[in-house]
Scaffold this motif. Sequence first.
Motif, PDB file in Angstrom:
ATOM      1  N   HIS A 112     -10.329  54.825 -39.871  1.00  0.00           N
ATOM      2  CA  HIS A 112      -9.322  55.845 -40.143  1.00  0.00           C
ATOM      3  C   HIS A 112      -8.906  55.860 -41.605  1.00  0.00           C
ATOM      4  O   HIS A 112      -9.058  54.887 -42.314  1.00  0.00           O
ATOM      5  CB  HIS A 112      -8.084  55.592 -39.288  1.00  0.00           C
ATOM      6  N   ALA A 113      -8.374  57.004 -41.983  1.00  0.00           N
ATOM      7  CA  ALA A 113      -7.897  57.131 -43.361  1.00  0.00           C
ATOM      8  C   ALA A 113      -6.466  57.666 -43.383  1.00  0.00           C
ATOM      9  O   ALA A 113      -6.159  58.640 -42.692  1.00  0.00           O
ATOM     10  CB  ALA A 113      -8.813  58.054 -44.152  1.00  0.00           C
ATOM     11  N   ASN A 164      -7.753  53.053 -46.272  1.00  0.00           N
ATOM     12  CA  ASN A 164      -8.700  53.058 -45.160  1.00  0.00           C
ATOM     13  C   ASN A 164      -8.459  51.860 -44.272  1.00  0.00           C
ATOM     14  O   ASN A 164      -8.310  50.736 -44.746  1.00  0.00           O
ATOM     15  CB  ASN A 164     -10.133  53.017 -45.692  1.00  0.00           C
ATOM     16  N   TRP A 165      -8.400  52.160 -42.978  1.00  0.00           N
ATOM     17  CA  TRP A 165      -8.202  51.062 -42.027  1.00  0.00           C
ATOM     18  C   TRP A 165      -9.130  51.337 -40.850  1.00  0.00           C
ATOM     19  O   TRP A 165      -9.039  52.397 -40.216  1.00  0.00           O
ATOM     20  CB  TRP A 165      -6.749  50.997 -41.587  1.00  0.00           C
ATOM     21  N   ARG A 166     -10.033  50.399 -40.598  1.00  0.00           N
ATOM     22  CA  ARG A 166     -11.100  50.650 -39.629  1.00  0.00           C
ATOM     23  C   ARG A 166     -11.790  51.967 -40.001  1.00  0.00           C
ATOM     24  O   ARG A 166     -12.124  52.166 -41.154  1.00  0.00           O
ATOM     25  CB  ARG A 166     -10.542  50.639 -38.213  1.00  0.00           C
ATOM     26  N   VAL A 210      -8.238  49.897 -50.040  1.00  0.00           N
ATOM     27  CA  VAL A 210      -7.893  51.042 -50.868  1.00  0.00           C
ATOM     28  C   VAL A 210      -9.150  51.851 -51.117  1.00  0.00           C
ATOM     29  O   VAL A 210     -10.173  51.311 -51.509  1.00  0.00           O
ATOM     30  CB  VAL A 210      -7.293  50.563 -52.204  1.00  0.00           C
ATOM     31  N   GLY A 211      -9.069  53.156 -50.870  1.00  0.00           N
ATOM     32  CA  GLY A 211     -10.202  54.037 -51.130  1.00  0.00           C
ATOM     33  C   GLY A 211     -10.217  54.452 -52.577  1.00  0.00           C
ATOM     34  O   GLY A 211      -9.459  53.930 -53.402  1.00  0.00           O
TER      35      GLY A 211
END
Lengths: 148, 127, 743
Positions: free
Chosen positions: A139-140, A135-137, A28-29
């Motif tokens: 990417h957002a 956020n994943w890797r 989580v950003g």
Amino acid sequence: MFRESELRIFIDGALRVFETLTSQAATVGSPYLVTDGKPGTYEYAGVIDISGIRKGIVYFTAPRGMLTVLLMRMQETDTSEENMRDLVGEVANTISGNARRDLGKGFVISVPNVVSNPADGVAMPHSRSFVIPINWRTHAAKLVVCLQ
Amino acid sequence: MDGRVATLKMMIVDDSNIIRRRIERSQQIDRLEVVGSASNGVEAVELFKRTDPDVVTMDLTMPEMDGIECVERLVALKPSVLILVVSALADKATAVEAIERGANGFLCKPFTDRQLNGALEELLGGR
Amino acid sequence: MKSPKGTEAGANRRVRLDIILIVAACVAFLGVVFIPGLRLAKSLSNDASALKFVSERRSYTLAVRNAVETLQDRLDSGGYVQAPLDQLRKAGEGLSDAVTRMSGAREIGVFDTPTETTALADPQIKASVTALDREWSAYRAHLAPLVAFHGIPFYDSESAGTHLNPEGRKLADATTLALQEARQAIPRMDADFIAVTDALEKSAAASTSRLSLVMLVGLVLAATMVSFAIMLQLARKKQEEAVRDAQAQMQRIFATMKEGLFLLDRDLVIGSAYSAATKDLFKRDDLAGLSFEELLKGLVPEKTLDTAMKFARVLWSERTKENLVKSINPLGEVEVRFQSEAGGASTQYLEFDFHRVRAGDDIAYLLVSVSDVSARVALANELKASQEKTQAQIDTLLNLLRVDPNQLSSFLGDSDAALQMVNSILREPAREEAAFRKKVDSMFRQIHAIKGEAAAIGLTTVEERAHGFEENLRALREKRELTGNDFLPLIVKLDDLFTHMQSIRELLGQLSRLQEVVRNTGRAPAAGAKPARATKPGAGESTIIEPLAAGADLAIMLKQLAERVGLENGKAARVEIAGAAALPNAYRRVVKDIAVQAVRNAVMHGIEAPQARRDAGKDPCGVIRIEVADQGAEGYRLTIEDDGQGLATEKIIASAVQKGLVSEAEAATFGPKQVMRLLFRPGFSTYEKATKDAGRGVGMNLIANLVNESGGKIGVSTSPGKFTRFTINLPATSAAGSSHEAA
């Protein structure tokens, strides 16, 4: 007053998809508020309508790039429009499933509706929404919760 | 007291002194005469044997012996006894269980005088 | 509602009654008409045959007399006597036989005696028959010599001609005697016969008339039965129509009613009749024959289901007073979850109501009505929420009424900017822990300032919220790892703060409109007050939020703050402020923030309790002096001084060591300046208990930060038991000049 636990139910649904589909957790950003009714979207969005005690929408939106990588991680080489939409729909489905299980009391939760390249974003029922970056890797994506 | 109608003896069971006095003071059914009050189940069974009441108001949450068990004992002692459970409605399952064991009705705490007397009238019914 | 079962039971009872009536009528018919009729017919037929018999035999009496007369004639004339004698014998035997048979009649059973004699049982007839028997017996004695005679009664010679021989003479004498007796006996016997026939005729007539009466009764009875049958048929038809009507009506009601309605039998199985809405409510068609438990399974939690089944069962017990258990109906307002085939679920609130349906004295069914109360529950929830909101608004309003409008206005502007700032801090993308940590610190300053200001003007609702936010940030500061997840509570609190500020703004708007109305009606009541809406908006606002002389609002705010904090801590303090008007706009905000923290610190830590002050020979009410001095090119000097207990270096060191800010050995080497610097370190506080006014050790740190950000300097001087003084130098600003002139 909106409760953090309610927010968490939606977020957990989204995080779970990443965890189960790719076995690589998303994070989580920094969450924030949007007060102008324009929380913004990426190319694809899966929208869930919510009625009952609270009314409004929750949507998960992700850019094409992220979805492409996600599909690849799932050993899916077909990155057609159809598959992109399916994937976003899957995330939204998991979120709504989670919500149905955990919110229960007084909430009526719709089957997700997938939109791609929404010209004016998603129609928001209220001006203020919670935006939770996912956020994943590298990417957002984001989860937008707009409930009253 | 009305000579034509037989007087019915009433017993109050509640661990709260205030509630006991409240029920005694507020009940205005002519043919009911309060013959005693008990603050727990054990005391209630003892008093019941001595005074042989026809009507009992019963709290559910009490020390020593709870209301449900007490209801069961009293009904076993005197099947014709009328028992009104007077308790806070924390848990409907408990209240239903009390009825299942032989209580005749339920009055929710807190109650007004009118509600109490209405419930007692209803409890006495044809008697 | 009339139960279908009740009607049915009534119908059954009526049918049973019908059968009883019909059987009774048949028995009556048998007893009153059939058996007597048969009996009468039998007796009539007996009478008839007896009459025939008696009439026939009556002729024998005449035949006897004729025979005797003929015999005498023959004897006189010397004729042939054999024929009359034979005739006499035959007639005599016939008569004897008749009399024997007539008198041989016994007490009669209807069916087992010879027909001809049965009728003769009548006493009158019996008397006549007895008389006849006697007379005949007597007379027969006279006839005996005649009957006994055999042979020829004459001498028969040519010479002498025919004359009687001795036997003939005897016969002739007997005949004469018999004839003589016959003159009496025969008519008498004849009369007896006539009496018998008369009696028989009379009896037959009586039987006939009785029979016709019976026939009449039978006719009446038959007519009655026929009409009864017709009536019965009509009634049944009417009743069937009524039942059909009732059923049709029931069907109509069941089809159109919005409520779910069904019957439960003793085994808690649903009956075949239920309202159409029931199917919709439960989203299934197979209701008939379904158990109540099956119906509820999966829709309600296991425990509720269990309680509901118990509840439904106790309703069958006569011990249970139906009206006294309504309040504990576990399905009174129950949340049900329907799983749809698509995998989704919907939640509804259903209200079940149970009614006993009695047939006679017994409980026949439980009538269960079910309605969807989701809308009602939602409404109730909304109402509750809006009540809570209203309550919160009232609290806020009461709070606002105590707040100076000018201060409030500037507070709202400042805090909104601060909150926006917090949100932009949040909005900065962050993935690394360091980025999150930096955000916490930045937000802290903003929120702390809002809290301080809110406290200063006495806006407790905002102060509490900001305090909660601050506590949350504080917890995050101490947390080892920070991620976006940890920030979720912050945006919820931020949202709440935004919303709360918005509602304050709205309330303020309403207040100003209210004031307008009040003022307008008060000023020109006769001229006809213009509607509030028509007034120039600016005019109303200006009276509420009218800029005071520069610095005046700051003075008021600080005085209130000192009073309030003093009150809460059992201390008395007043603020004296000088030169605030000299402050340029550019520094207004920062000086306010500094002063708020400083005043709060002074009251909390500096000023002693009134008794302690008295003991020390001081005025029980402490004084906090704030002075702003314009030093031209040097900028501005802000002095904040209290006449409290001063700062004790040992206390500061002890606290810093305890907090782990410095080691004991390190502290031992500190000079007074270094000790004072400890005051401004993050996390320092000498106050034991954390309250929202002090104790978090942030006040001094915040002041230091604010001064640093403005490029200023801060100094402390103190004298134990006398005073603590902070001297803050702020550099001159380009903006300062213009506002300086304006002021």
